[in-house]
Design an enzyme around this catalytic site. Structure first.
Site, short mmCIF file in Angstrom:
data_model
loop_
_atom_site.label_atom_id
_atom_site.label_comp_id
_atom_site.label_asym_id
_atom_site.label_seq_id
_atom_site.Cartn_x
_atom_site.Cartn_y
_atom_site.Cartn_z
N LYS A 96 4.31 121.56 72.43
CA LYS A 96 4.75 122.30 71.34
C LYS A 96 5.81 123.06 70.00
CE LYS A 96 5.21 127.73 72.60
NZ LYS A 96 5.19 128.88 73.75
N SER A 148 1.74 132.25 73.46
CA SER A 148 2.08 132.06 72.79
C SER A 148 1.92 130.12 71.62
CB SER A 148 3.64 131.86 72.58
OG SER A 148 4.59 131.10 72.71
N SER A 173 2.81 132.68 78.11
CA SER A 173 1.93 131.39 77.33
C SER A 173 1.42 130.80 77.29
CB SER A 173 3.38 131.44 76.25
OG SER A 173 3.74 132.72 75.27
N1 GLN Z 1 3.14 137.53 75.35
C1 GLN Z 1 4.05 136.75 75.79
C2 GLN Z 1 5.46 137.42 74.87
O1 GLN Z 1 5.20 137.87 73.45
C3 GLN Z 1 4.29 135.38 75.94
C4 GLN Z 1 5.71 134.75 75.85
C5 GLN Z 1 5.60 133.77 76.06
O2 GLN Z 1 5.51 133.19 77.74
N2 GLN Z 1 6.42 132.54 75.46
O3 GLN Z 1 6.54 137.94 75.20
#
Ligand code: GLN
Length: 473
Positions: free
Chosen positions: A78, A153, A177
């Site tokens: 990532k 994400s 995420s």
């Molecule tokens: N959907 C979560 C957010 O927007 C996911 C974030 C994450 O795990 N990086 O905060």
């Protein structure tokens, strides 16, 4: 079977037996990226030259009869995780030209084994999102249905693994995420317990929730990766000293005798897709047949998890992102004075969702509001954690859906931040509490979209989580 479709275990065996070389498997992955990335958009950076050089070096090691399980196996990372000498943007224009001089600890461990890095995955900028539509490098399309989102994400990482552009990927999970994109794309993803893997070199989002974990095709591959990634790190004071278990041994154990909790707060919620619910309940039956005891349980404070998460996370986000000023890297706006330089560079270098979080977080932390928002959220966070600790006195793991619905359409929630936040309803609670949670694919709905089951365990209870996950895949 094509080489890029192999699991880590299969690839490692093939490499060891000299059925193919690392250069061969790496080339097949790079070709797949070339063919598919235009449409899927899973990679921001592809490292063709360095990947082939790493593959050649791995082949030398393997030819001499040496090498570890990850030697010569292609993987992706990532873009919110630092990789030495390879551009790492976090999908933000403010870091568009940032090339870290160091590897994140978990990446260093994999590269020391001779892992071949094929590229950096697209994601929601700095991990802010649940659909990958908040990336400044464009959305990621779901390889299973390109009209749908890949989740977020870590949408690029999940799509890359699901579409066989690499054998596995390493990503970050602050509040879902890893798990939610894994569920949307039909692969396996683990959020480890907070403190199990080092966060050093991960672009910080919400430091008290951030974790780094693997995305792969099987629970067995995830177990194998965790044995390499986990452990104490002097560069991350929050890592725990507890010995790293033999996760690969744990997964082969029978699940007979384990108690699995079915929490009503994850099944009888508003907006729950009927088919998803049925598929998850069928998994409980499957576990029962395998000798597990299924117990209905309740975690009453779960309903506050999204509210708590979206106070604490933007607060920590706003503090962490203060360091990005447009002076050293990426977007540097034309400006008359220093104030203007900061303001304009940040205006151009951050997408809307990042700005929204900086505003919410700054507000929640400001004098006069701190007690009412941030401090209160931290108190409720303890209640959510207590819920989990109480329930784990009675059950070994919890079984829930990973998401209340399968992958949704591109653009469907993009203009509605609250609807997007609600997509995290099943993944935020374990994150707020610091518990490990795994998403495994457990079938498709009638439209052919994958459904993910989530297995949540007690703190440092990854073994039981992987054991049950392995049974369901
Ligand atoms: N959907 C979560 C957010 O927007 C996911 C974030 C994450 O795990 N990086 O905060």
């Amino acid at each position: 079977m094509e080489l890029n479709e192999l699991t880590i275990k299969q690839a490692a065996e093939g490499l060891k037996k000299k059925e193919f070389t690392s250069v061969e498997i790496t080339r097949v992955c790079l070709d797949r990226i070339k063919k598919r990335n235009k449409e899927i958009n899973a990679f921001i950076t592809v490292c063709e030259d360095s990947a082939l050089a790493e593959a050649k070096a791995a082949d030398k090691i393997l030819a001499s009869g040496k090498g570890d399980v990850l030697t010569g196996v292609p993987f992706a990372v990532k873009d919110a995780i630092c990789t030495a000498g390879i551009r790492s943007t976090g999908a933000a224009k403010i870091l568009d030209n940032y090339t870290p001089p160091f590897d994140a600890t978990v990446i260093r461990k994999i590269r020391q084994q001779g892992g071949v890095l094929v590229g950096k995955n697209n994601c929601d900028t700095f991990g802010h999102g649940a659909s990958n539509e908040n990336s400044m490098y464009g959305p990621v399309r779901n390889p299973r249905d390109t009209g749908k989102v890949a989740g977020g994400s870590s949408g690029g990482s999940a799509a890359a693994v699901a579409d066989n552009m690499c054998i596995y990927a390493i990503a970050e999970d602050t509040g879902g995420s890893i798990r939610q994109p894994a569920a949307f794309c039909g692969i396996v993803g683990l959020r480890p317990s907070y403190g199990r893997n080092s966060r050093f070199g991960i672009m910080p989002m919400a430091s008290s929730l951030d974790t780094v974990g693997p995305l792969a095709k099987t629970a067995e591959d995830v177990a194998l990766l965790m044995e390499i990634m986990a452990g104490q790190d002097k560069l991350d004071a929050t890592t725990v000293a507890d010995k790293v278990p033999k996760y690969t041994k744990a997964i082969s154990k029978s699940v007979k005798g384990l108690t699995v909790g079915l929490p009503k707060e994850y099944l009888d919620v508003e907006g729950m897709d009927k088919e998803t619910r049925e598929i998850i309940l069928a998994q409980a039956e499957k576990l029962k047949e395998a000798g597990c005891e299924i117990k209905k349980v309740s975690l009453p404070f779960t309903k506050y998890a999204i509210a708590v998460y979206y106070i604490i996370v933007p607060s920590e986000d706003s503090s962490n992102l203060g360091r990005l000023d447009g002076v050293r890297y990426g977007v540097r706006a034309d400006a008359k004075n220093l104030y203007d330089l900061y303001a304009k560079s940040r205006a151009q270098g951050f997408p809307e969702e990042v700005k929204r979080r900086i505003l919410i977080g700054t507000y929640a932390l400001s004098a006069g509001y701190y007690d009412a928002y941030y401090k209160k959220a931290q108190k409720v966070r303890t209640l959510i954690k207590n819920d989990f600790e109480n329930v784990f006195k009675d059950v070994d793991v919890l079984l829930t859906p990973t998401s209340p619905f399968p992958a949704f359409g591109l653009g469907e929630k993009a203009d509605d931040p609250l609807a997007m936040y609600m997509a995290d309803v099943m993944v935020a609670p374990a994150a707020v509490a610091g518990m490990p949670a795994l998403s495994v694919p457990v079938g498709n709905n009638k439209k052919g979209l994958p459904i993910g089951a989530q297995i949540i365990g007690p703190r440092l209870g990854e073994e039981a989580v992987l054991q049950v996950g392995n049974k369901l895949t």
